[in-house]
Design a protein around this motif. Sequence first.
Motif, mmCIF file in Angstrom:
data_model
loop_
_atom_site.group_PDB
_atom_site.id
_atom_site.type_symbol
_atom_site.label_atom_id
_atom_site.label_comp_id
_atom_site.label_asym_id
_atom_site.label_seq_id
_atom_site.Cartn_x
_atom_site.Cartn_y
_atom_site.Cartn_z
ATOM 1 N N GLU A 46 67.905 28.617 -37.706
ATOM 2 C CA GLU A 46 68.141 29.512 -38.842
ATOM 3 C C GLU A 46 69.621 29.862 -38.910
ATOM 4 O OE1 GLU A 46 65.561 32.882 -38.804
ATOM 5 O OE2 GLU A 46 63.778 31.654 -38.508
ATOM 6 N N THR A 47 70.065 30.265 -40.070
ATOM 7 C CA THR A 47 71.474 30.547 -40.299
ATOM 8 C C THR A 47 72.016 31.578 -39.314
ATOM 9 O OG1 THR A 47 71.213 30.027 -42.639
ATOM 10 C CG2 THR A 47 73.163 31.282 -42.022
ATOM 11 N N ARG A 48 71.287 32.645 -39.090
ATOM 12 C CA ARG A 48 71.733 33.695 -38.165
ATOM 13 C C ARG A 48 71.835 33.173 -36.738
ATOM 14 N NH1 ARG A 48 72.518 39.398 -37.692
ATOM 15 N NH2 ARG A 48 73.237 39.563 -35.552
ATOM 16 N N ALA A 49 70.838 32.376 -36.330
ATOM 17 C CA ALA A 49 70.851 31.814 -34.979
ATOM 18 C C ALA A 49 72.009 30.838 -34.813
ATOM 19 C CB ALA A 49 69.531 31.118 -34.685
ATOM 20 N N GLU A 50 72.304 30.090 -35.859
ATOM 21 C CA GLU A 50 73.441 29.166 -35.812
ATOM 22 C C GLU A 50 74.749 29.941 -35.670
ATOM 23 O OE1 GLU A 50 75.442 25.543 -38.398
ATOM 24 O OE2 GLU A 50 73.824 26.706 -39.278
ATOM 25 N N ALA A 51 74.891 31.011 -36.435
ATOM 26 C CA ALA A 51 76.093 31.836 -36.352
ATOM 27 C C ALA A 51 76.228 32.466 -34.966
ATOM 28 C CB ALA A 51 76.067 32.917 -37.431
ATOM 29 N N ASP A 52 75.135 32.973 -34.439
ATOM 30 C CA ASP A 52 75.158 33.559 -33.091
ATOM 31 C C ASP A 52 75.557 32.529 -32.039
ATOM 32 O OD1 ASP A 52 74.413 36.006 -34.135
ATOM 33 O OD2 ASP A 52 72.297 35.812 -33.564
ATOM 34 N N LEU A 53 75.036 31.324 -32.183
ATOM 35 C CA LEU A 53 75.370 30.249 -31.246
ATOM 36 C C LEU A 53 76.862 29.918 -31.322
ATOM 37 C CD1 LEU A 53 74.563 28.062 -29.207
ATOM 38 C CD2 LEU A 53 73.949 26.605 -31.160
ATOM 39 N N LEU A 54 77.380 29.788 -32.518
ATOM 40 C CA LEU A 54 78.805 29.468 -32.678
ATOM 41 C C LEU A 54 79.694 30.562 -32.095
ATOM 42 C CD1 LEU A 54 78.786 27.956 -36.262
ATOM 43 C CD2 LEU A 54 79.092 26.732 -34.102
ATOM 44 N N LEU A 55 79.315 31.816 -32.322
ATOM 45 C CA LEU A 55 80.102 32.920 -31.765
ATOM 46 C C LEU A 55 80.040 32.940 -30.238
ATOM 47 C CD1 LEU A 55 79.292 35.754 -34.309
ATOM 48 C CD2 LEU A 55 81.477 34.581 -33.985
ATOM 49 N N ALA A 56 78.895 32.616 -29.690
ATOM 50 C CA ALA A 56 78.764 32.581 -28.234
ATOM 51 C C ALA A 56 79.551 31.428 -27.624
ATOM 52 C CB ALA A 56 77.288 32.479 -27.850
ATOM 53 N N LEU A 57 79.632 30.316 -28.343
ATOM 54 C CA LEU A 57 80.361 29.150 -27.847
ATOM 55 C C LEU A 57 81.874 29.310 -27.944
ATOM 56 C CD1 LEU A 57 78.164 26.309 -29.362
ATOM 57 C CD2 LEU A 57 78.547 26.731 -26.929
ATOM 58 N N GLY A 58 82.333 30.142 -28.863
ATOM 59 C CA GLY A 58 83.763 30.287 -29.128
ATOM 60 C C GLY A 58 84.634 30.482 -27.896
ATOM 61 N N PRO A 59 84.361 31.473 -27.063
ATOM 62 C CA PRO A 59 85.210 31.686 -25.890
ATOM 63 C C PRO A 59 85.203 30.501 -24.916
ATOM 64 C CG PRO A 59 83.857 33.618 -26.307
ATOM 65 C CD PRO A 59 83.365 32.535 -27.225
ATOM 66 N N HIS A 60 84.071 29.845 -24.784
ATOM 67 C CA HIS A 60 83.979 28.690 -23.890
ATOM 68 C C HIS A 60 84.813 27.526 -24.428
ATOM 69 C CE1 HIS A 60 80.841 30.424 -21.356
ATOM 70 N NE2 HIS A 60 80.345 30.913 -22.476
ATOM 71 N N LEU A 61 84.716 27.306 -25.734
ATOM 72 C CA LEU A 61 85.483 26.233 -26.351
ATOM 73 C C LEU A 61 86.975 26.546 -26.302
ATOM 74 C CD1 LEU A 61 85.457 23.537 -27.780
ATOM 75 C CD2 LEU A 61 85.129 24.755 -29.934
#
Length: 90
Positions: A46-61
């Motif tokens: 879902e759109t919200r889950a995708e956004a949450d995933l991207l935000l969580a990945l940001g610092p790692h990336l």
Amino acid sequence: MPKPPDLSDRDALIRLDRRFLEELAGEDAALHARLLAARAEPDALETRAEADLLLALGPHLEGFLAYLFGIEPEVAAIAARTAALDPIHA
């Protein structure tokens, strides 16, 4: 400092992705699993889950790319200046 891969070469990008996934698995196994699940079934996210995933990945990336390009001190300095200007980040 590692030599950055040729970002125009498909095989190099595949190796780079595998390397990122290995790093992520070592840092945050649950987030790694979420990313793999999202990649396996991208339309199920879902759109919200995708956004949450991207935000969580940001610092790692960000950390991975800073290391890859040998700019970790510069990234850390920018983060410190940003945190000093905004008490919310502190």
